[in-house]
Design an enzyme around this catalytic site. Structure first.
Site, PDB file in Angstrom:
ATOM      1  N   GLU A   2       0.819  -1.213   0.000  1.00 30.96           N
ATOM      2  CA  GLU A   2       0.000   0.000   0.000  1.00 30.96           C
ATOM      3  C   GLU A   2       0.851   1.261   0.000  1.00 30.96           C
ATOM      4  O   GLU A   2       1.990   1.257   0.453  1.00 30.96           O
ATOM      5  CB  GLU A   2      -0.893   0.005   1.253  1.00 30.96           C
ATOM      6  N   CYS A  60       3.386   8.723   1.519  1.00 32.00           N
ATOM      7  CA  CYS A  60       3.941   7.748   2.450  1.00 32.00           C
ATOM      8  C   CYS A  60       4.226   6.465   1.654  1.00 32.00           C
ATOM      9  O   CYS A  60       3.317   5.811   1.159  1.00 32.00           O
ATOM     10  CB  CYS A  60       2.918   7.506   3.559  1.00 32.00           C
ATOM     11  N   CYS A 120       6.747  -6.930   6.911  1.00 32.26           N
ATOM     12  CA  CYS A 120       7.880  -6.458   7.710  1.00 32.26           C
ATOM     13  C   CYS A 120       8.371  -7.623   8.543  1.00 32.26           C
ATOM     14  O   CYS A 120       7.575  -8.417   9.032  1.00 32.26           O
ATOM     15  CB  CYS A 120       7.426  -5.310   8.626  1.00 32.26           C
ATOM     16  N   CYS A 144       6.784  -5.024  15.830  1.00 34.94           N
ATOM     17  CA  CYS A 144       6.387  -4.032  16.815  1.00 34.94           C
ATOM     18  C   CYS A 144       4.946  -4.341  17.209  1.00 34.94           C
ATOM     19  O   CYS A 144       4.089  -4.539  16.344  1.00 34.94           O
ATOM     20  CB  CYS A 144       6.540  -2.628  16.249  1.00 34.94           C
ATOM     21  N   CYS A 172       1.795  -2.388  15.844  1.00 34.81           N
ATOM     22  CA  CYS A 172       1.749  -2.058  14.413  1.00 34.81           C
ATOM     23  C   CYS A 172       1.100  -3.187  13.626  1.00 34.81           C
ATOM     24  O   CYS A 172       1.490  -4.346  13.746  1.00 34.81           O
ATOM     25  CB  CYS A 172       3.169  -1.826  13.902  1.00 34.81           C
ATOM     26  N   GLY A 175       7.030  -1.786   6.051  1.00 33.95           N
ATOM     27  CA  GLY A 175       8.396  -2.301   6.012  1.00 33.95           C
ATOM     28  C   GLY A 175       9.415  -1.433   6.706  1.00 33.95           C
ATOM     29  O   GLY A 175       9.151  -0.290   7.082  1.00 33.95           O
ATOM     30  N   GLU A 176      10.602  -2.017   6.896  1.00 36.06           N
ATOM     31  CA  GLU A 176      11.711  -1.317   7.549  1.00 36.06           C
ATOM     32  C   GLU A 176      12.706  -0.929   6.443  1.00 36.06           C
ATOM     33  O   GLU A 176      13.425  -1.799   5.917  1.00 36.06           O
ATOM     34  CB  GLU A 176      12.336  -2.249   8.599  1.00 36.06           C
ATOM     35  N   SER A 178      12.089   6.774   7.898  1.00 36.42           N
ATOM     36  CA  SER A 178      11.795   6.387   9.280  1.00 36.42           C
ATOM     37  C   SER A 178      12.314   4.975   9.549  1.00 36.42           C
ATOM     38  O   SER A 178      12.045   4.046   8.791  1.00 36.42           O
ATOM     39  CB  SER A 178      10.280   6.424   9.511  1.00 36.42           C
ATOM     40  N   SER A 232      11.684   5.706  15.243  1.00 36.26           N
ATOM     41  CA  SER A 232      10.517   5.254  16.005  1.00 36.26           C
ATOM     42  C   SER A 232      10.977   4.889  17.414  1.00 36.26           C
ATOM     43  O   SER A 232      11.278   3.740  17.692  1.00 36.26           O
ATOM     44  CB  SER A 232       9.896   4.041  15.312  1.00 36.26           C
ATOM     45  N   LEU A 233      11.007   5.881  18.278  1.00 36.11           N
ATOM     46  CA  LEU A 233      11.529   5.647  19.633  1.00 36.11           C
ATOM     47  C   LEU A 233      10.463   4.978  20.499  1.00 36.11           C
ATOM     48  O   LEU A 233      10.665   3.905  21.038  1.00 36.11           O
ATOM     49  CB  LEU A 233      11.995   6.972  20.231  1.00 36.11           C
ATOM     50  N   HIS A 234       9.341   5.640  20.682  1.00 36.04           N
ATOM     51  CA  HIS A 234       8.133   5.082  21.299  1.00 36.04           C
ATOM     52  C   HIS A 234       8.229   4.736  22.784  1.00 36.04           C
ATOM     53  O   HIS A 234       7.204   4.455  23.409  1.00 36.04           O
ATOM     54  CB  HIS A 234       7.628   3.835  20.561  1.00 36.04           C
ATOM     55  N   ASN A 287      -3.217   4.425  16.527  1.00 40.96           N
ATOM     56  CA  ASN A 287      -4.319   4.092  15.624  1.00 40.96           C
ATOM     57  C   ASN A 287      -4.697   2.642  15.819  1.00 40.96           C
ATOM     58  O   ASN A 287      -3.873   1.753  15.622  1.00 40.96           O
ATOM     59  CB  ASN A 287      -3.900   4.321  14.168  1.00 40.96           C
ATOM     60  N   CYS A 290      -1.060   5.817  10.232  1.00 46.52           N
ATOM     61  CA  CYS A 290       0.176   5.143  10.654  1.00 46.52           C
ATOM     62  C   CYS A 290      -0.138   3.808  11.299  1.00 46.52           C
ATOM     63  O   CYS A 290      -0.949   3.736  12.210  1.00 46.52           O
ATOM     64  CB  CYS A 290       0.913   5.940  11.728  1.00 46.52           C
TER      65      CYS A 290
END
Ligand code: SAH
Ligand code: SF4
Length: 398
Positions: A123, A136, A143, A147, A150, A198-199, A230, A252-254, A331, A374
Protein backbone atom coordinates in the site's frame (compact mmCIF):
# COMPACT_ATOMS: atom_id res chain seq x y z
CA UNK A 1 -0.59 -14.41 -3.12
CA UNK A 2 1.45 -15.80 -5.93
CA UNK A 3 3.77 -18.70 -5.50
CA UNK A 4 6.31 -17.13 -7.88
CA UNK A 5 8.50 -15.68 -5.18
CA UNK A 6 10.33 -18.24 -3.12
CA UNK A 7 9.23 -17.60 0.42
CA UNK A 8 11.85 -17.61 3.08
CA UNK A 9 11.63 -18.63 6.68
CA UNK A 10 11.39 -15.87 9.25
CA UNK A 11 14.90 -15.88 10.64
CA UNK A 12 14.16 -14.42 14.05
CA UNK A 13 11.80 -12.23 15.94
CA UNK A 14 14.24 -9.62 17.14
CA UNK A 15 16.80 -9.24 14.44
CA UNK A 16 16.02 -11.01 11.24
CA UNK A 17 18.97 -11.27 8.91
CA UNK A 18 18.26 -8.99 5.97
CA UNK A 19 19.02 -11.44 3.20
CA UNK A 20 18.32 -10.64 -0.45
CA UNK A 21 14.71 -11.26 -1.11
CA UNK A 22 14.39 -9.85 -4.54
CA UNK A 23 11.71 -10.17 -7.15
CA UNK A 24 11.88 -12.99 -9.69
CA UNK A 25 12.55 -12.09 -13.33
CA UNK A 26 9.50 -10.88 -15.22
CA UNK A 27 7.46 -13.61 -16.85
CA UNK A 28 7.81 -11.97 -20.30
CA UNK A 29 11.61 -11.68 -19.98
CA UNK A 30 11.57 -7.90 -20.55
CA UNK A 31 13.70 -5.55 -18.48
CA UNK A 32 11.82 -2.80 -16.63
CA UNK A 33 13.74 0.44 -17.09
CA UNK A 34 12.02 2.16 -14.16
CA UNK A 35 14.29 2.31 -11.13
CA UNK A 36 17.56 1.91 -13.06
CA UNK A 37 20.20 4.63 -12.78
CA UNK A 38 20.93 6.26 -16.12
CA UNK A 39 24.21 4.33 -16.51
CA UNK A 40 22.36 1.06 -16.01
CA UNK A 41 19.78 1.99 -18.62
CA UNK A 42 22.69 2.50 -20.99
CA UNK A 43 24.15 -0.88 -20.07
CA UNK A 44 20.79 -2.54 -20.58
CA UNK A 45 20.52 -1.01 -24.07
CA UNK A 46 24.05 -2.19 -24.88
CA UNK A 47 23.32 -5.67 -23.59
CA UNK A 48 20.29 -5.85 -25.87
CA UNK A 49 22.54 -5.03 -28.82
CA UNK A 50 22.34 -1.27 -29.30
CA UNK A 51 25.51 0.46 -30.57
CA UNK A 52 27.55 2.30 -27.96
CA UNK A 53 27.07 5.89 -29.14
CA UNK A 54 23.36 5.39 -29.64
CA UNK A 55 22.96 3.84 -26.20
CA UNK A 56 24.44 6.88 -24.52
CA UNK A 57 22.08 9.30 -26.24
CA UNK A 58 19.03 7.06 -25.96
CA UNK A 59 19.54 6.40 -22.26
CA UNK A 60 19.47 10.15 -21.64
CA UNK A 61 16.34 10.60 -23.72
CA UNK A 62 14.59 7.63 -22.15
CA UNK A 63 15.35 8.88 -18.64
CA UNK A 64 13.90 12.25 -19.51
CA UNK A 65 10.74 10.68 -20.87
CA UNK A 66 10.28 8.40 -17.89
CA UNK A 67 10.95 10.84 -15.06
CA UNK A 68 10.22 14.25 -16.52
CA UNK A 69 7.35 13.48 -18.82
CA UNK A 70 5.89 10.45 -17.09
CA UNK A 71 5.89 8.40 -20.29
CA UNK A 72 4.40 4.93 -20.00
CA UNK A 73 5.43 3.59 -23.40
CA UNK A 74 8.21 3.99 -25.94
CA UNK A 75 5.60 5.01 -28.51
CA UNK A 76 5.34 8.40 -26.76
CA UNK A 77 9.06 9.10 -27.13
CA UNK A 78 8.84 11.30 -30.19
CA UNK A 79 12.52 12.19 -30.35
CA UNK A 80 13.48 8.53 -30.70
CA UNK A 81 13.43 7.23 -34.28
CA UNK A 82 10.04 5.74 -35.04
CA UNK A 83 11.61 2.55 -36.39
CA UNK A 84 13.50 1.99 -33.15
CA UNK A 85 10.51 2.22 -30.82
CA UNK A 86 9.10 -1.28 -31.54
CA UNK A 87 12.56 -2.74 -30.87
CA UNK A 88 12.58 -1.01 -27.50
CA UNK A 89 9.06 -2.30 -26.76
CA UNK A 90 10.25 -5.84 -27.54
CA UNK A 91 13.08 -5.72 -25.02
CA UNK A 92 12.01 -3.32 -22.34
CA UNK A 93 9.09 -2.05 -20.38
CA UNK A 94 8.33 1.09 -18.37
CA UNK A 95 6.30 -0.29 -15.57
CA UNK A 96 4.85 0.98 -12.35
CA UNK A 97 3.17 -1.35 -9.85
CA UNK A 98 -0.41 -2.19 -10.79
CA UNK A 99 -3.15 -0.22 -9.02
CA UNK A 100 -5.65 -2.71 -7.60
CA UNK A 101 -7.76 -0.25 -5.65
CA UNK A 102 -7.77 3.47 -4.84
CA UNK A 103 -9.65 4.84 -1.85
CA UNK A 104 -10.26 8.39 -0.64
CA UNK A 105 -10.84 9.23 3.02
CA UNK A 106 -13.32 11.84 4.33
CA UNK A 107 -10.33 14.03 5.10
CA UNK A 108 -8.86 13.80 1.59
CA UNK A 109 -6.20 11.21 2.42
CA UNK A 110 -5.83 8.70 -0.39
CA UNK A 111 -4.73 5.10 -0.14
CA UNK A 112 -3.77 2.81 -2.98
CA UNK A 113 -3.58 -0.95 -2.91
CA UNK A 114 -0.77 -1.85 -5.30
CA UNK A 115 0.39 -5.13 -6.79
CA UNK A 116 3.86 -6.21 -7.93
CA UNK A 117 4.36 -8.06 -11.22
CA UNK A 118 4.68 -11.30 -9.25
CA UNK A 119 1.35 -10.62 -7.51
CA UNK A 120 2.23 -9.33 -4.06
CA UNK A 121 0.10 -6.57 -2.58
CA UNK A 122 1.26 -3.50 -0.72
CA UNK A 123 0.00 0.00 0.00
CA UNK A 124 0.88 3.66 -0.34
CA UNK A 125 -0.83 6.71 1.11
CA UNK A 126 -1.05 10.38 0.07
CA UNK A 127 -1.80 12.97 2.72
CA UNK A 128 -2.78 16.41 1.37
CA UNK A 129 -2.39 19.47 3.60
CA UNK A 130 -2.95 23.16 2.97
CA UNK A 131 0.68 23.90 2.18
CA UNK A 132 2.08 20.50 1.24
CA UNK A 133 1.29 16.99 0.14
CA UNK A 134 3.08 14.01 1.62
CA UNK A 135 3.42 10.61 0.02
CA UNK A 136 3.94 7.75 2.45
CA UNK A 137 5.96 5.13 0.57
CA UNK A 138 6.42 1.43 1.37
CA UNK A 139 9.82 -0.28 1.27
CA UNK A 140 8.83 -3.93 1.79
CA UNK A 141 5.81 -6.16 1.38
CA UNK A 142 5.20 -6.87 5.05
CA UNK A 143 7.88 -6.46 7.71
CA UNK A 144 10.20 -8.84 9.51
CA UNK A 145 9.98 -6.86 12.72
CA UNK A 146 7.15 -7.33 15.15
CA UNK A 147 6.39 -4.03 16.81
CA UNK A 148 3.46 -5.02 18.97
CA UNK A 149 1.27 -2.00 18.21
CA UNK A 150 1.75 -2.06 14.41
CA UNK A 151 -0.59 -3.83 12.05
CA UNK A 152 2.09 -4.26 9.38
CA UNK A 153 4.09 -6.13 12.03
CA UNK A 154 1.48 -8.90 11.99
CA UNK A 155 2.35 -9.63 8.35
CA UNK A 156 5.24 -11.80 7.43
CA UNK A 157 7.87 -10.33 5.16
CA UNK A 158 7.00 -11.39 1.68
CA UNK A 159 9.84 -9.64 -0.06
CA UNK A 160 11.79 -6.44 -0.40
CA UNK A 161 10.41 -3.97 -2.90
CA UNK A 162 12.60 -3.40 -5.93
CA UNK A 163 13.85 0.10 -6.81
CA UNK A 164 11.28 0.17 -9.64
CA UNK A 165 8.51 -0.52 -7.14
CA UNK A 166 9.69 2.21 -4.80
CA UNK A 167 10.23 4.92 -7.46
CA UNK A 168 7.08 3.54 -9.13
CA UNK A 169 5.01 4.59 -6.11
CA UNK A 170 6.07 8.20 -6.54
CA UNK A 171 5.36 7.98 -10.28
CA UNK A 172 1.90 6.53 -9.65
CA UNK A 173 1.13 9.39 -7.29
CA UNK A 174 2.20 11.86 -9.96
CA UNK A 175 -0.02 10.04 -12.46
CA UNK A 176 -3.00 10.29 -10.11
CA UNK A 177 -2.35 13.95 -9.27
CA UNK A 178 -1.71 14.90 -12.90
CA UNK A 179 1.77 16.20 -12.10
CA UNK A 180 3.64 15.52 -15.33
CA UNK A 181 5.86 16.93 -16.65
CA UNK A 182 7.96 17.27 -13.49
CA UNK A 183 8.27 20.89 -12.49
CA UNK A 184 9.90 22.49 -9.50
CA UNK A 185 7.01 24.75 -8.41
CA UNK A 186 3.31 24.36 -7.74
CA UNK A 187 3.30 20.66 -7.01
CA UNK A 188 0.78 18.92 -4.80
CA UNK A 189 3.22 16.14 -4.03
CA UNK A 190 5.95 18.02 -2.17
CA UNK A 191 7.23 15.58 0.46
CA UNK A 192 8.03 11.91 0.77
CA UNK A 193 8.17 9.85 3.92
CA UNK A 194 9.50 6.29 3.92
CA UNK A 195 6.88 5.34 6.50
CA UNK A 196 4.69 2.87 4.68
CA UNK A 197 5.05 -0.86 5.05
CA UNK A 198 8.40 -2.30 6.01
CA UNK A 199 11.71 -1.32 7.55
CA UNK A 200 13.58 0.75 4.93
CA UNK A 201 17.01 0.15 6.48
CA UNK A 202 16.53 -3.61 5.98
CA UNK A 203 16.16 -2.93 2.27
CA UNK A 204 18.92 -0.37 2.12
CA UNK A 205 20.32 -0.86 -1.38
CA UNK A 206 16.96 -0.75 -3.13
CA UNK A 207 15.73 2.19 -1.07
CA UNK A 208 18.96 4.05 -1.73
CA UNK A 209 18.86 3.42 -5.48
CA UNK A 210 15.22 4.50 -5.65
CA UNK A 211 15.70 7.66 -3.59
CA UNK A 212 18.69 8.71 -5.68
CA UNK A 213 16.41 8.70 -8.73
CA UNK A 214 13.74 10.59 -6.79
CA UNK A 215 16.33 13.21 -5.72
CA UNK A 216 18.12 13.53 -9.08
CA UNK A 217 17.39 16.86 -10.77
CA UNK A 218 16.97 14.97 -14.05
CA UNK A 219 14.96 12.31 -12.25
CA UNK A 220 11.91 13.17 -10.17
CA UNK A 221 13.66 16.24 -8.78
CA UNK A 222 12.57 16.22 -5.13
CA UNK A 223 15.02 17.75 -2.69
CA UNK A 224 16.53 15.50 -0.03
CA UNK A 225 15.28 18.04 2.50
CA UNK A 226 11.75 17.03 1.63
CA UNK A 227 12.35 13.33 2.11
CA UNK A 228 12.28 11.58 5.49
CA UNK A 229 13.25 8.00 6.18
CA UNK A 230 11.79 6.39 9.28
CA UNK A 231 13.54 3.51 11.02
CA UNK A 232 12.59 1.45 14.02
CA UNK A 233 16.26 1.64 15.03
CA UNK A 234 18.56 -0.41 12.81
CA UNK A 235 21.63 1.14 14.43
CA UNK A 236 24.39 -0.24 12.15
CA UNK A 237 22.73 1.28 9.06
CA UNK A 238 22.04 4.77 10.40
CA UNK A 239 25.38 6.39 9.58
CA UNK A 240 25.38 4.82 6.13
CA UNK A 241 21.90 6.21 5.55
CA UNK A 242 23.13 9.72 6.31
CA UNK A 243 26.28 9.36 4.24
CA UNK A 244 24.85 7.64 1.20
CA UNK A 245 21.28 8.91 1.00
CA UNK A 246 21.40 12.08 3.08
CA UNK A 247 17.68 12.41 3.71
CA UNK A 248 16.05 13.50 6.98
CA UNK A 249 15.94 10.86 9.66
CA UNK A 250 12.96 9.85 11.78
CA UNK A 251 13.35 7.30 14.52
CA UNK A 252 10.52 5.25 16.01
CA UNK A 253 11.53 5.65 19.63
CA UNK A 254 8.13 5.08 21.30
CA UNK A 255 9.52 4.39 24.77
CA UNK A 256 12.27 5.62 27.07
CA UNK A 257 12.61 2.61 29.35
CA UNK A 258 14.26 -0.61 28.32
CA UNK A 259 11.53 -2.94 29.52
CA UNK A 260 8.82 -1.04 27.69
CA UNK A 261 10.75 -0.58 24.46
CA UNK A 262 11.82 -4.23 24.53
CA UNK A 263 8.16 -5.12 24.56
CA UNK A 264 6.75 -2.75 21.98
CA UNK A 265 9.75 -2.47 19.60
CA UNK A 266 11.44 -5.88 20.01
CA UNK A 267 14.45 -4.76 17.94
CA UNK A 268 15.39 -2.86 21.10
CA UNK A 269 16.67 -6.12 22.58
CA UNK A 270 19.36 -6.07 19.92
CA UNK A 271 20.03 -2.33 19.63
CA UNK A 272 19.21 -0.57 22.89
CA UNK A 273 18.08 3.00 23.51
CA UNK A 274 21.54 4.35 24.39
CA UNK A 275 23.18 2.87 21.30
CA UNK A 276 20.35 4.17 19.17
CA UNK A 277 20.55 7.70 20.54
CA UNK A 278 24.32 7.74 20.11
CA UNK A 279 23.88 6.81 16.46
CA UNK A 280 21.32 9.61 16.13
CA UNK A 281 23.68 12.13 17.71
CA UNK A 282 26.27 11.20 15.09
CA UNK A 283 23.80 11.26 12.16
CA UNK A 284 25.54 12.97 9.24
CA UNK A 285 23.78 16.17 8.31
CA UNK A 286 21.68 16.56 11.44
CA UNK A 287 21.83 20.00 13.04
CA UNK A 288 19.49 22.56 14.53
CA UNK A 289 18.19 23.49 11.12
CA UNK A 290 17.72 19.83 10.20
CA UNK A 291 16.48 18.00 13.21
CA UNK A 292 15.94 14.33 13.80
CA UNK A 293 12.32 13.43 14.38
CA UNK A 294 11.54 11.08 17.23
CA UNK A 295 8.24 9.34 16.72
CA UNK A 296 6.40 8.44 19.87
CA UNK A 297 3.15 6.51 19.69
CA UNK A 298 0.85 7.29 22.62
CA UNK A 299 -0.23 4.02 24.24
CA UNK A 300 -2.52 4.22 27.23
CA UNK A 301 -0.81 3.30 30.53
CA UNK A 302 2.19 1.94 28.66
CA UNK A 303 4.53 4.78 27.72
CA UNK A 304 2.51 7.94 28.37
CA UNK A 305 3.23 9.09 31.94
CA UNK A 306 4.63 12.48 32.95
CA UNK A 307 7.68 10.62 34.16
CA UNK A 308 8.17 9.14 30.69
CA UNK A 309 7.93 12.63 29.20
CA UNK A 310 10.57 13.95 31.61
CA UNK A 311 12.86 11.02 30.83
CA UNK A 312 12.44 11.74 27.13
CA UNK A 313 13.58 15.32 27.67
CA UNK A 314 16.51 14.14 29.77
CA UNK A 315 17.66 11.68 27.12
CA UNK A 316 17.43 14.21 24.29
CA UNK A 317 19.45 16.69 26.34
CA UNK A 318 21.94 14.12 27.51
CA UNK A 319 22.79 13.09 23.95
CA UNK A 320 22.62 16.72 22.76
CA UNK A 321 20.25 15.74 20.01
CA UNK A 322 18.93 18.28 17.55
CA UNK A 323 15.49 16.77 17.96
CA UNK A 324 11.81 17.25 17.54
CA UNK A 325 9.25 14.84 18.86
CA UNK A 326 6.16 13.73 16.95
CA UNK A 327 3.47 12.41 19.24
CA UNK A 328 1.32 9.95 17.33
CA UNK A 329 -2.04 8.98 18.81
CA UNK A 330 -2.21 5.20 18.57
CA UNK A 331 -4.32 4.09 15.62
CA UNK A 332 -6.34 1.05 16.52
CA UNK A 333 -6.70 -2.04 14.35
CA UNK A 334 -8.67 -5.25 14.88
CA UNK A 335 -7.06 -7.35 17.56
CA UNK A 336 -4.53 -4.76 18.74
CA UNK A 337 -3.85 -5.16 22.42
CA UNK A 338 -3.49 -1.42 23.08
CA UNK A 339 -5.58 1.67 23.50
CA UNK A 340 -4.76 5.23 22.61
CA UNK A 341 -3.89 7.52 25.52
CA UNK A 342 -6.59 10.02 26.55
CA UNK A 343 -6.36 13.46 24.94
CA UNK A 344 -5.58 15.12 28.32
CA UNK A 345 -2.74 12.67 28.92
CA UNK A 346 -1.31 13.38 25.47
CA UNK A 347 -1.59 17.13 26.13
CA UNK A 348 0.20 16.82 29.45
CA UNK A 349 2.98 14.71 27.88
CA UNK A 350 3.35 17.18 25.03
CA UNK A 351 3.53 20.15 27.44
CA UNK A 352 6.32 18.59 29.47
CA UNK A 353 8.41 17.92 26.37
CA UNK A 354 7.65 21.40 25.06
CA UNK A 355 8.63 23.03 28.34
CA UNK A 356 11.86 21.06 28.08
CA UNK A 357 12.59 23.16 25.01
CA UNK A 358 11.70 20.54 22.43
CA UNK A 359 8.94 20.87 19.88
CA UNK A 360 6.37 18.12 20.46
CA UNK A 361 3.33 18.47 18.21
CA UNK A 362 0.56 15.92 18.41
CA UNK A 363 -0.10 14.50 14.97
CA UNK A 364 -3.68 14.52 13.81
CA UNK A 365 -4.49 11.03 12.62
CA UNK A 366 -5.29 11.05 8.90
CA UNK A 367 -7.26 8.58 6.85
CA UNK A 368 -8.36 6.41 9.78
CA UNK A 369 -11.71 5.66 8.10
CA UNK A 370 -9.95 3.86 5.24
CA UNK A 371 -7.24 2.27 7.44
CA UNK A 372 -4.61 4.55 5.92
CA UNK A 373 -3.24 5.99 9.18
CA UNK A 374 0.18 5.14 10.65
CA UNK A 375 0.43 1.49 11.54
CA UNK A 376 -2.85 0.48 9.93
CA UNK A 377 -1.39 -0.70 6.64
CA UNK A 378 -1.67 -4.38 6.05
CA UNK A 379 -2.30 -6.65 3.08
CA UNK A 380 -3.10 -10.32 2.95
CA UNK A 381 0.14 -12.03 4.05
CA UNK A 382 -0.37 -13.22 7.61
CA UNK A 383 2.57 -13.91 9.84
CA UNK A 384 2.56 -17.53 10.81
CA UNK A 385 2.28 -18.33 14.46
CA UNK A 386 5.38 -19.52 16.26
CA UNK A 387 3.72 -22.93 16.65
CA UNK A 388 3.09 -23.19 12.91
CA UNK A 389 6.68 -22.26 12.12
CA UNK A 390 8.00 -24.78 14.63
CA UNK A 391 5.84 -27.49 13.08
CA UNK A 392 7.14 -26.63 9.61
CA UNK A 393 10.74 -26.59 10.78
CA UNK A 394 10.26 -29.98 12.43
CA UNK A 395 8.72 -31.38 9.25
CA UNK A 396 11.66 -30.10 7.18
CA UNK A 397 14.16 -31.63 9.57
CA UNK A 398 12.55 -35.06 9.22
N1 SAH B 1 9.32 0.55 9.81
C1 SAH B 1 9.57 1.93 9.94
C2 SAH B 1 8.67 2.81 9.08
C3 SAH B 1 7.20 2.45 8.97
S1 SAH B 1 6.13 2.72 10.32
C4 SAH B 1 9.46 2.34 11.39
O1 SAH B 1 8.99 1.55 12.19
O2 SAH B 1 9.87 3.45 11.71
C5 SAH B 1 5.75 4.46 10.41
C6 SAH B 1 5.44 4.92 11.84
O3 SAH B 1 4.12 4.53 12.27
C7 SAH B 1 6.41 4.35 12.86
O4 SAH B 1 6.82 5.33 13.77
C8 SAH B 1 5.55 3.33 13.54
O5 SAH B 1 6.06 2.97 14.79
C9 SAH B 1 4.22 4.02 13.60
N2 SAH B 1 3.10 3.13 13.92
C10 SAH B 1 3.03 1.80 13.73
N3 SAH B 1 1.83 1.32 14.16
C11 SAH B 1 1.13 2.38 14.63
C12 SAH B 1 -0.17 2.53 15.17
N4 SAH B 1 -0.99 1.49 15.28
N5 SAH B 1 -0.57 3.76 15.54
C13 SAH B 1 0.27 4.82 15.36
N6 SAH B 1 1.49 4.74 14.85
C14 SAH B 1 1.95 3.54 14.48
FE1 SF4 C 1 7.84 -2.95 10.91
FE2 SF4 C 1 7.86 -0.28 11.40
FE3 SF4 C 1 5.63 -1.77 11.85
FE4 SF4 C 1 7.78 -2.06 13.44
S1 SF4 C 1 6.52 -0.19 13.19
S2 SF4 C 1 6.53 -3.74 12.56
S3 SF4 C 1 9.45 -1.80 11.98
S4 SF4 C 1 6.61 -1.39 9.85
Amino acid sequence: MSADTPLMPIPGKIDPVPTKRGAPARADGKVNLVGLPKAQVREALLAAGMAEKQAKLRSKQIWHWIYNRGAMSFEEMTDIAKAQRPWLEDHFTIERPEVVEAQVSEDGTRKWLLRTHDSHDFEMVFIPDADRGTLCVSSQVGCTLNCSFCHTGTMRLVRNLEPSEIVGQVMLARDALGEWPSRPEGRMLTNIVMMGMGEPLYNFDNVSQALHIVMDGEGLGLSKRRITLSTSGVVPMIEKCGDEIGVNLAVSLHAVRKDVRDEIVPLNRKYGIEELLEACAAYPGANNARRITFEYVMLKDKNDSDEDARELVRLIRHYKLPAKVNLIPFNPWPGAGYECSDPERIKSFSNIVFEGGISAPVRTPRGRDIDAACGQLKTAAEKKSRAERDREAAAQAD
